[in-house]
Design a protein around this motif. Structure first.
Motif, PDB file in Angstrom:
ATOM      1  N   ASP A 102      -8.818  -3.271  -3.863  1.00 52.70           N
ATOM      2  CA  ASP A 102      -8.867  -3.880  -5.188  1.00 52.70           C
ATOM      3  C   ASP A 102      -7.630  -3.562  -6.024  1.00 52.70           C
ATOM      4  OD1 ASP A 102     -11.311  -5.011  -4.630  1.00 52.70           O
ATOM      5  OD2 ASP A 102     -12.479  -3.459  -5.651  1.00 52.70           O
ATOM      6  N   ASP A 103      -6.968  -2.436  -5.731  1.00 48.93           N
ATOM      7  CA  ASP A 103      -5.762  -2.090  -6.493  1.00 48.93           C
ATOM      8  C   ASP A 103      -4.532  -2.843  -6.024  1.00 48.93           C
ATOM      9  OD1 ASP A 103      -5.126  -0.829  -4.100  1.00 48.93           O
ATOM     10  OD2 ASP A 103      -5.108   1.202  -4.927  1.00 48.93           O
ATOM     11  N   GLY A 104      -4.675  -3.647  -4.960  1.00 48.47           N
ATOM     12  CA  GLY A 104      -3.565  -4.461  -4.462  1.00 48.47           C
ATOM     13  C   GLY A 104      -2.856  -3.885  -3.267  1.00 48.47           C
ATOM     14  N   GLY A 105      -3.026  -2.579  -3.020  1.00 46.16           N
ATOM     15  CA  GLY A 105      -2.407  -1.956  -1.867  1.00 46.16           C
ATOM     16  C   GLY A 105      -3.248  -2.122  -0.614  1.00 46.16           C
ATOM     17  N   PHE A 106      -2.685  -1.689   0.502  1.00 46.11           N
ATOM     18  CA  PHE A 106      -3.360  -1.837   1.795  1.00 46.11           C
ATOM     19  C   PHE A 106      -3.689  -0.468   2.380  1.00 46.11           C
ATOM     20  CE2 PHE A 106      -1.895  -6.020   1.194  1.00 46.11           C
ATOM     21  CZ  PHE A 106      -2.586  -6.856   2.062  1.00 46.11           C
ATOM     22  N   GLY A 107      -4.822  -0.410   3.050  1.00 50.11           N
ATOM     23  CA  GLY A 107      -5.271   0.815   3.716  1.00 50.11           C
ATOM     24  C   GLY A 107      -6.118   0.455   4.913  1.00 50.11           C
ATOM     25  N   HIS A 108      -7.236   1.178   5.106  1.00 48.45           N
ATOM     26  CA  HIS A 108      -8.213   0.861   6.151  1.00 48.45           C
ATOM     27  C   HIS A 108      -7.598   0.866   7.546  1.00 48.45           C
ATOM     28  CE1 HIS A 108     -11.020  -0.111   2.944  1.00 48.45           C
ATOM     29  NE2 HIS A 108     -10.070  -0.857   2.392  1.00 48.45           N
ATOM     30  N   ALA A 109      -6.636   1.786   7.760  1.00 45.99           N
ATOM     31  CA  ALA A 109      -6.013   1.956   9.078  1.00 45.99           C
ATOM     32  C   ALA A 109      -5.249   0.722   9.543  1.00 45.99           C
ATOM     33  CB  ALA A 109      -7.046   2.381  10.133  1.00 45.99           C
ATOM     34  N   LEU A 110      -4.694  -0.048   8.606  1.00 46.50           N
ATOM     35  CA  LEU A 110      -3.767  -1.102   9.029  1.00 46.50           C
ATOM     36  C   LEU A 110      -2.629  -0.472   9.817  1.00 46.50           C
ATOM     37  CD1 LEU A 110      -2.911  -4.061   9.017  1.00 46.50           C
ATOM     38  CD2 LEU A 110      -1.741  -3.649   6.838  1.00 46.50           C
ATOM     39  N   GLU A 111      -2.156   0.692   9.383  1.00 49.36           N
ATOM     40  CA  GLU A 111      -1.279   1.534  10.203  1.00 49.36           C
ATOM     41  C   GLU A 111      -2.222   2.472  10.951  1.00 49.36           C
ATOM     42  OE1 GLU A 111      -0.284   4.394  11.227  1.00 49.36           O
ATOM     43  OE2 GLU A 111       1.886   4.594  11.156  1.00 49.36           O
ATOM     44  N   PRO A 112      -2.403   2.274  12.263  1.00 52.15           N
ATOM     45  CA  PRO A 112      -3.490   2.954  12.963  1.00 52.15           C
ATOM     46  C   PRO A 112      -3.483   4.470  12.887  1.00 52.15           C
ATOM     47  CG  PRO A 112      -2.706   1.111  14.273  1.00 52.15           C
ATOM     48  CD  PRO A 112      -1.744   1.259  13.125  1.00 52.15           C
ATOM     49  N   ASP A 113      -2.332   5.101  12.708  1.00 48.27           N
ATOM     50  CA  ASP A 113      -2.283   6.558  12.622  1.00 48.27           C
ATOM     51  C   ASP A 113      -2.673   7.076  11.243  1.00 48.27           C
ATOM     52  OD1 ASP A 113      -1.595   7.156  15.246  1.00 48.27           O
ATOM     53  OD2 ASP A 113       0.539   6.890  14.865  1.00 48.27           O
ATOM     54  N   ILE A 114      -2.913   6.172  10.295  1.00 52.21           N
ATOM     55  CA  ILE A 114      -3.352   6.542   8.946  1.00 52.21           C
ATOM     56  C   ILE A 114      -4.756   5.979   8.767  1.00 52.21           C
ATOM     57  CG2 ILE A 114      -2.907   6.309   6.476  1.00 52.21           C
ATOM     58  CD1 ILE A 114       0.043   5.950   7.102  1.00 52.21           C
ATOM     59  N   ARG A 115      -5.776   6.788   8.966  1.00 53.80           N
ATOM     60  CA  ARG A 115      -7.156   6.297   8.940  1.00 53.80           C
ATOM     61  C   ARG A 115      -7.718   6.202   7.526  1.00 53.80           C
ATOM     62  NH1 ARG A 115      -6.987   3.769  13.350  1.00 53.80           N
ATOM     63  NH2 ARG A 115      -9.269   3.528  13.327  1.00 53.80           N
ATOM     64  N   CYS A 116      -6.955   6.589   6.562  1.00 56.73           N
ATOM     65  CA  CYS A 116      -7.374   6.566   5.161  1.00 56.73           C
ATOM     66  C   CYS A 116      -7.712   5.138   4.721  1.00 56.73           C
ATOM     67  CB  CYS A 116      -6.253   7.134   4.295  1.00 56.73           C
ATOM     68  SG  CYS A 116      -6.581   7.114   2.528  1.00 56.73           S
ATOM     69  N   PRO A 117      -8.896   4.923   4.124  1.00 61.30           N
ATOM     70  CA  PRO A 117      -9.210   3.577   3.633  1.00 61.30           C
ATOM     71  C   PRO A 117      -8.485   3.214   2.342  1.00 61.30           C
ATOM     72  CG  PRO A 117     -10.999   5.072   3.091  1.00 61.30           C
ATOM     73  CD  PRO A 117     -10.022   5.862   3.932  1.00 61.30           C
ATOM     74  N   HIS A 118      -8.018   4.248   1.618  1.00 59.15           N
ATOM     75  CA  HIS A 118      -7.373   3.994   0.325  1.00 59.15           C
ATOM     76  C   HIS A 118      -5.961   3.446   0.534  1.00 59.15           C
ATOM     77  CE1 HIS A 118     -10.801   6.078  -1.158  1.00 59.15           C
ATOM     78  NE2 HIS A 118     -10.424   7.258  -0.665  1.00 59.15           N
TER      79      HIS A 118
END
Length: 297
Positions: free
Chosen positions: A51-67
């Motif tokens: 909702d803040d406009g940024g991307f998360g949710h492991a789009l970069e697989p080594d970063i599992r952070c949803p934020h």
């Protein structure tokens, strides 16, 4: 398929992708080889946007952070750039996120501290999120300048300050390896004032020409960046620093690396078998696009 590659290269990769890859990369494969649509890829990509406009949710697989994190947000722009279709709504929301996270003197941190609360590769461990990092600032700025779907960034103070930070960084340093050089390239290649960017492009070119900057040995092991990492497409900036013979040698070696299961391997340790498959699905699409760009598929 052109001569020189086994005629089952694409078929084997297709089987691997549909068995193992994320929906996003399955749809990318379908777009490039099976009459899929850009819209379908963008719809899947939007699922990673917060909702803040940024991307998360492991789009970069080594970063599992949803934020939301800076690097997954950069990766979202790269996905859109690869499609040559920037979604105005998604990019506009990215601009809102970048305005929120821009540092007081411009630029963006490598990661936010929220990354630490979720599984992540050890190199993403973050002790501070208030320091400028050329990775991913360079590409975030470069991709914003490249796209034309949303132009709201142009006169924003955070954008102008971030550009100034890039100039200051490049004035006082040379690229610190592949993961900085690609951000120099992304920023400098599209900066509209060519007279201003030329001295820094010269500096970048001198660094790229140094022995060891580009790994020339296709059999080099470990986490190294070889000819086709630097020049994954014919029009890649670094392509002018490798010879046609080197390209052909590395293309042959790349094709030989395809595993029996149809996917390509990665060269670094991951968090879990699932994460490894996510990366391999992404990389397999990338390898196929490289082979296609050089006329091998």
């Amino acid at each position: 398929m052109s001569s020189g590659l086994p005629n089952d290269t694409l078929d084997k990769a297709r089987s691997f992708i549909y068995r193992n890859a994320r929906l996003l990369d399955r749809l990318r494969f379908a777009y490039y080889w099976e009459k899929g649509t850009k819209k379908a890829v963008l719809t899947a990509l939007k699922g990673y946007q917060n909702d803040d406009g940024g991307f998360g949710h492991a789009l970069e697989p080594d970063i599992r952070c949803p934020h939301s994190q800076p690097v997954p947000t950069e990766l979202a722009l790269l996905y859109m750039d690869d499609l040559d279709r920037y979604d105005a709504g998604m990019v506009g929301h990215i601009g809102r996120y970048l305005k929120q996270i821009a540092l007081p003197d411009g630029g963006f941190p490598r990661a936010h501290l929220s990354i630490n609360a979720f599984p992540h590769a050890p190199w993403w461990e973050t002790s501070s999120d208030d320091a400028f990092s050329v990775n991913p600032t360079g590409s975030l700025l470069g991709l914003l300048m490249k796209q034309k779907a949303w132009m709201g960034y142009e006169h924003e103070p955070w954008f102008r300050l971030s550009v100034r930070q890039m100039w200051e960084h490049m004035e006082n340093a040379e690229p610190d390896g592949y993961h900085e050089a690609v951000h120099w390239i992304s920023f400098l290649r599209v900066f509209p004032d060519r007279a201003l960017s030329r001295p820094y492009l010269n500096k970048l070119d001198e660094w790229l020409a140094k022995p060891g900057s580009i790994e020339r040995n296709p059999e080099a092991q470990g986490y190294v960046h070889k000819v086709l990492d630097w020049a994954p497409r014919r029009d890649s900036y670094a392509a002018k620093f490798v010879t046609p013979e080197e390209v052909q040698l590395h293309l042959a070696y790349m094709q030989a690396e395809q595993r029996e299961d149809g996917g390509w391997p990665i060269s670094w340790a991951t968090l879990s078998p699932a994460v490894e498959l996510e990366w391999r699905g992404y990389l397999t699409v990338e390898r196929l696009l490289t082979l296609k760009s050089y006329g091998k598929l």
